[in-house]
Design a protein around this motif. Sequence first.
Motif, mmCIF file in Angstrom:
data_model
loop_
_atom_site.group_PDB
_atom_site.id
_atom_site.type_symbol
_atom_site.label_atom_id
_atom_site.label_comp_id
_atom_site.label_asym_id
_atom_site.label_seq_id
_atom_site.Cartn_x
_atom_site.Cartn_y
_atom_site.Cartn_z
ATOM 1 N N VAL A 157 39.147 17.926 -11.252
ATOM 2 C CA VAL A 157 39.629 16.964 -11.350
ATOM 3 C C VAL A 157 41.121 17.197 -10.285
ATOM 4 O O VAL A 157 41.804 16.614 -8.918
ATOM 5 N N ASP A 158 41.643 18.610 -10.342
ATOM 6 C CA ASP A 158 42.979 19.278 -9.433
ATOM 7 C C ASP A 158 42.105 18.945 -7.781
ATOM 8 O O ASP A 158 43.202 18.442 -6.687
ATOM 9 N N ALA A 159 41.297 19.487 -7.703
ATOM 10 C CA ALA A 159 40.657 19.419 -6.787
ATOM 11 C C ALA A 159 40.016 18.002 -6.135
ATOM 12 O O ALA A 159 40.402 17.946 -4.525
ATOM 13 N N SER A 160 40.354 16.970 -6.963
ATOM 14 C CA SER A 160 39.155 16.019 -6.051
ATOM 15 C C SER A 160 40.925 15.169 -6.203
ATOM 16 O O SER A 160 41.341 15.110 -4.536
ATOM 17 N N GLN A 161 42.023 15.492 -6.624
ATOM 18 C CA GLN A 161 43.441 14.614 -6.177
ATOM 19 C C GLN A 161 44.334 15.402 -4.763
ATOM 20 O O GLN A 161 44.347 14.926 -4.191
ATOM 21 N N LYS A 162 43.765 16.613 -4.547
ATOM 22 C CA LYS A 162 43.789 17.216 -3.525
ATOM 23 C C LYS A 162 43.525 17.083 -2.368
ATOM 24 O O LYS A 162 43.990 16.474 -1.495
ATOM 25 N N LEU A 163 41.968 16.865 -2.636
ATOM 26 C CA LEU A 163 41.426 16.799 -1.231
ATOM 27 C C LEU A 163 41.553 15.034 -0.928
ATOM 28 O O LEU A 163 41.784 14.870 0.246
ATOM 29 N N GLU A 164 41.695 14.617 -2.046
ATOM 30 C CA GLU A 164 42.376 12.775 -1.760
ATOM 31 C C GLU A 164 43.766 12.799 -0.958
ATOM 32 O O GLU A 164 43.855 11.257 -0.413
ATOM 33 N N SER A 165 44.367 13.395 -1.377
ATOM 34 C CA SER A 165 45.841 13.994 -0.535
ATOM 35 C C SER A 165 46.192 13.976 0.699
ATOM 36 O O SER A 165 46.870 14.026 0.894
ATOM 37 N N GLY A 166 44.676 14.600 1.073
ATOM 38 C CA GLY A 166 45.133 15.193 2.602
ATOM 39 C C GLY A 166 45.770 16.213 2.391
ATOM 40 O O GLY A 166 45.246 16.725 3.571
ATOM 41 N N ALA A 167 45.058 17.459 1.604
ATOM 42 C CA ALA A 167 44.912 18.785 1.184
ATOM 43 C C ALA A 167 44.530 19.080 2.412
ATOM 44 O O ALA A 167 43.411 18.920 2.861
ATOM 45 N N VAL A 168 44.649 20.487 2.898
ATOM 46 C CA VAL A 168 43.226 21.253 3.901
ATOM 47 C C VAL A 168 42.329 21.383 3.478
ATOM 48 O O VAL A 168 42.383 22.545 1.576
ATOM 49 N N ALA A 169 41.292 21.367 3.216
ATOM 50 C CA ALA A 169 40.121 21.015 3.500
ATOM 51 C C ALA A 169 39.562 22.136 3.107
ATOM 52 O O ALA A 169 38.671 23.274 1.261
ATOM 53 N N SER A 170 39.871 23.354 3.203
ATOM 54 C CA SER A 170 39.391 24.649 3.073
ATOM 55 C C SER A 170 39.588 25.154 1.683
ATOM 56 O O SER A 170 39.661 26.504 1.331
ATOM 57 N N GLU A 171 41.444 25.131 2.184
ATOM 58 C CA GLU A 171 42.054 26.406 1.308
ATOM 59 C C GLU A 171 41.521 25.283 -0.020
ATOM 60 O O GLU A 171 41.765 26.273 -0.838
ATOM 61 N N VAL A 172 41.351 23.735 -0.890
ATOM 62 C CA VAL A 172 40.972 23.069 -1.461
ATOM 63 C C VAL A 172 39.834 23.747 -2.631
ATOM 64 O O VAL A 172 40.089 24.590 -3.103
ATOM 65 N N VAL A 173 39.110 23.721 -1.478
ATOM 66 C CA VAL A 173 37.277 24.393 -1.628
ATOM 67 C C VAL A 173 37.921 26.038 -2.248
ATOM 68 O O VAL A 173 36.775 26.104 -2.760
ATOM 69 N N ARG A 174 38.618 26.670 -1.294
ATOM 70 C CA ARG A 174 38.428 28.262 -1.354
ATOM 71 C C ARG A 174 39.256 28.272 -3.391
ATOM 72 O O ARG A 174 38.529 28.879 -3.261
ATOM 73 N N LYS A 175 39.850 27.946 -3.390
ATOM 74 C CA LYS A 175 40.978 27.954 -4.456
ATOM 75 C C LYS A 175 40.028 27.434 -5.764
ATOM 76 O O LYS A 175 40.156 27.600 -6.768
ATOM 77 N N ALA A 176 39.126 26.509 -5.969
ATOM 78 C CA ALA A 176 38.392 25.817 -6.960
ATOM 79 C C ALA A 176 37.618 26.530 -7.159
ATOM 80 O O ALA A 176 36.256 26.716 -7.879
ATOM 81 N N GLN A 177 36.909 27.476 -6.223
ATOM 82 C CA GLN A 177 35.896 28.718 -6.587
ATOM 83 C C GLN A 177 34.634 27.695 -6.237
ATOM 84 O O GLN A 177 33.645 28.404 -6.963
ATOM 85 N N SER A 178 34.481 27.741 -5.278
ATOM 86 C CA SER A 178 32.985 26.323 -4.969
ATOM 87 C C SER A 178 32.306 27.254 -4.507
ATOM 88 O O SER A 178 31.742 28.722 -3.967
ATOM 89 N N GLN A 179 30.809 26.955 -5.107
ATOM 90 C CA GLN A 179 29.640 27.920 -4.278
ATOM 91 C C GLN A 179 29.546 27.749 -2.767
ATOM 92 O O GLN A 179 28.688 28.305 -2.322
#
Length: 709
Positions: free
Chosen positions: A281-303
Amino acid sequence: MAAIGKIRSWGPTLVIVIGLALFAFIAEEAFRSCEATKNQQRQQVGEVLGNKINVQEFQQLVDEYQQVVKMTQGRDNLSEDEMNSIKDQVWQTYVNSIIINEECEKLGLKVTDTEMQNILREGTNSMLLQSPFVNQQTGRFDVTMLTKFLADYQQNANNPQMAEQYKAIYDYWQFLEKNLRQQTLTQKYQALLANCLISNPVSAKAAFEGRNKESDILLASLPYSSVNDKDVEVSDADLKNKYNEKKEMFKQTVETRDIKYVAFQVLASATDRAELMKTMVDASQKLESGAVASEVVRKAQSQIPYVGLPVTRQALPSDIAARVDSMAVGQTTKPFETQRDNTLNVVKLISKQQLPDSVEFRMIQVGAETPEEAQKRADSIYTAIRGGVAFDSIAKKYNQTGEKQWLTSAQYQNSTAIDADSKEYLTALTTMASGDMKNLKFSSGNVIVQVTDRRNFVDKYDVAIVKHTIDFSKNTYSDAYNKFSQYVSENKTLDDLEKNAEKFGFTVSERKDIMNSEHNVANLRATREAMKWIFDAKEGEVSPLYECGSNDNLLVVALTKIHPVGYRDLDDVKDVVKQEVLRDKKFDMLAKKLEGVKAIADAEKVGAKVDSVNQITFGAPVFVQATGASEPVLSGAVSATEKGKLSKVVKGNGGAYLFQIINQRNNEHAFDAKAQEQQLHQQALQAAGRFMQELYQKANIVDNRYLFF
């Protein structure tokens, strides 16, 4: 003299002492010999016709085959299933080669070097066409290319830059040559068998007539299913007699074992899922708000890391690809679950563009001692080309070809990491128009790149994906382990395991006839220790607890039955034997109903179904709709019955039958004796092709791979 007398008085004692010492010495040597033999046996993967292969030798064969697969498929790694397949193939090849070589040695068959040279010169063998020495113009193996390579290999053996590449190709050729020689020897043996099988005009004529003569019949059918099993009395004597009659059906050539087991997969708890959902949910909200995509994906430990390049649907996971077409650019999804891969997912579609799937380009790499000098030189080259100087002429000036080459999406879109320079380079190539040229500056120098053609425009997506497996926590696993451990420790027998499984929330499953050549127990990975236990245990024993799978499964096994090589016990095959007895007795009951029938029409009075069946030949079985069974026996009975005559009661697979031939004819085909004999010869060859099965049974094969792999 007194001393001598005293020594003599010790004689019996000394003999005993010396005897014990000698026995101890001999026993020690015998013990060492036995221990050495046991250690040697522990290292044996298997045995064929007395030829033993140890684990080091077998692993060497596996490594050899593995390298060949990697080289031919351009792979760096193989999956567990692929490695298991390779081990099976290596074992099968080893067994076949030992058996064939043994037979050929008895017969004096061998493959000479001259024969091998002739095969290489012909260059048509399919195995040779898999080698690197195929002439692209002729499509055939070119022995001169091989000869040149072998000479170059010797010359470059001490060249560290070339040795590794040459060694890989050399090893591959050695593998092909060895298998080609073995293949040729096997073909010789098969050809020898084939030439022992001949046909004759008499059998050819009989076979032709059997296929050429067609009959139309009226058929009365009484299916076995019309008799209730409960109405048939089956005694122990009936079962025993039928078992003895069909005993050869129940012979097995390898030992098998029956087990019952409890397997429990540890899954994420509600608490685990809730914790992961917070992250998603946190990742979804950050991506929706325009946060840097690479940072959001990295911090969420995406596969799936974010590389920032538009890719085709083929580069996306199937569940993501199914969503992106219906998404608007800039849209971010709420967390959603994909059960197929047990993940929670969030997706943001950053852009969607029509871009070429293939780009033709050429380039000139520009380097210098300093970045400034490289930039200056690149600017000069760029200006010269813009001014009309030919691209390839400038490329040659800098010792480069400037040749055109193609870049496809498949070459880069599955990369998990792309550096900044590569990203800029690929972005330029995929977005430049045909004829455009750019001077790209990188940390290692400049590149003058020109796009010359663009083809196959497709939709490409720049997407940020947060995909996370729904994993269990350490606490969840610990709780599950403690519960399963308690279940195993409190239930030491199979009866107790079955009686108390439901109380603990587990299910007892059964697997019959497990063989030691299998790779997994209960369809779980990493169960080699359980497999070793199964084939070392005694009937009725219960195993310890095993942690297996992908560290997410718990397993306990009970050995219920051992089936040694030889004939299965009647108890093991009682259900099969009983069905045979039931069929016999049902036929007797149905045959009595049909005994008094004098005409096909009268058969309906005793419950039979009457149908017409056409185009019956001796060469093909009859399928009877009324019983749902294929009936070869009817084909034979029809061919032996005169037209118009009522047949005897026929015992089939699905019922009892009466028939009457109402029409017969011969197809308008001319008899070709040579063609018919050749066809019979081919059928005989197919039957002879099963010779390996016979040789297998006589080879005294011991397969201990389960102890090591």
